[in-house]
Design a protein around this motif. Structure first.
Motif, PDB file in Angstrom:
ATOM      1  N   GLN A 104       0.864  -1.270  -0.190  1.00  0.00           N
ATOM      2  CA  GLN A 104      -0.012   0.044  -0.018  1.00  0.00           C
ATOM      3  C   GLN A 104       0.971   1.251   0.124  1.00  0.00           C
ATOM      4  N   GLU A 107       2.384   1.701  -3.594  1.00  0.00           N
ATOM      5  CA  GLU A 107       1.378   2.077  -4.525  1.00  0.00           C
ATOM      6  C   GLU A 107       0.971   3.379  -4.154  1.00  0.00           C
ATOM      7  N   ARG A 108       0.755   3.983  -3.043  1.00  0.00           N
ATOM      8  CA  ARG A 108       0.823   5.352  -2.686  1.00  0.00           C
ATOM      9  C   ARG A 108       1.842   6.247  -3.160  1.00  0.00           C
ATOM     10  N   GLN A 109       3.040   5.894  -3.048  1.00  0.00           N
ATOM     11  CA  GLN A 109       4.262   6.411  -3.478  1.00  0.00           C
ATOM     12  C   GLN A 109       4.267   6.742  -4.984  1.00  0.00           C
ATOM     13  N   MET A 110       3.844   5.734  -5.861  1.00  0.00           N
ATOM     14  CA  MET A 110       4.045   5.597  -7.351  1.00  0.00           C
ATOM     15  C   MET A 110       2.877   6.517  -7.604  1.00  0.00           C
ATOM     16  N   ARG A 111       1.751   6.616  -7.080  1.00  0.00           N
ATOM     17  CA  ARG A 111       0.705   7.757  -7.283  1.00  0.00           C
ATOM     18  C   ARG A 111       1.132   9.233  -6.996  1.00  0.00           C
ATOM     19  N   ILE A 112       1.770   9.291  -6.064  1.00  0.00           N
ATOM     20  CA  ILE A 112       2.384  10.662  -5.809  1.00  0.00           C
ATOM     21  C   ILE A 112       3.549  11.117  -6.864  1.00  0.00           C
ATOM     22  N   GLN A 113       4.229  10.219  -7.316  1.00  0.00           N
ATOM     23  CA  GLN A 113       5.232  10.604  -8.191  1.00  0.00           C
ATOM     24  C   GLN A 113       4.629  10.743  -9.436  1.00  0.00           C
ATOM     25  N   ALA A 114       3.686   9.968  -9.881  1.00  0.00           N
ATOM     26  CA  ALA A 114       3.128  10.216 -11.315  1.00  0.00           C
ATOM     27  C   ALA A 114       2.214  11.461 -11.417  1.00  0.00           C
ATOM     28  N   ALA A 115       1.739  11.827 -10.064  1.00  0.00           N
ATOM     29  CA  ALA A 115       1.042  13.257 -10.211  1.00  0.00           C
ATOM     30  C   ALA A 115       1.912  14.197 -10.375  1.00  0.00           C
TER      31      ALA A 115
END
Length: 115
Positions: A104, A107-115
């Motif tokens: 989790q 996954e949260r870190q990847m979303r942050i980086q993608a944003a």
């Protein structure tokens, strides 16, 4: 209907398709940038050699073993940057609930980086 209007394009397509398609074997040692570009082309086939799979498994096991030994591993057992002192998961990262917490977190870190 003229048969050559049909045969010529089909033969041309088959020659083009067979000339451009190749199988690339990833072994974890020999991938070049040029081959990486070739692999990304449509129709290319990629396989992983037995030695490549051994290297993949070893690369997964290395940080797991380090975490089990009690070492802090970025993104696996501890947070990043200024939050590096916050634990994400305990040393037994493959066991629940640590495994789910680490997944989790990443996954949260990847979303942050993608944003």
């Amino acid at each position: 209907m003229c048969i050559s209007k049909f045969v010529v394009p089909v033969v041309g397509f088959l020659l083009t398709a067979s000339a451009s398609a190749a199988t690339h074997v990833l072994d974890g040692k020999s991938l070049s940038v040029d081959e990486l570009w070739k692999i990304s082309e449509p129709g290319e086939t990629v396989k992983v050699s037995d030695d490549g799979w051994k290297r993949i498994k070893a690369s997964y096991k290395a940080p797991i073993d380090a975490a089990t030994d009690g070492r802090d591993i970025y993104g696996l057992t501890v947070n990043y940057g200024a939050l590096k002192d916050q634990k994400v998961a305990g040393s037994s990262v493959e066991d629940e609930p640590n495994r789910s917490a680490s997944i989790q977190f990443n996954e949260r870190q990847m979303r942050i980086q993608a944003a």
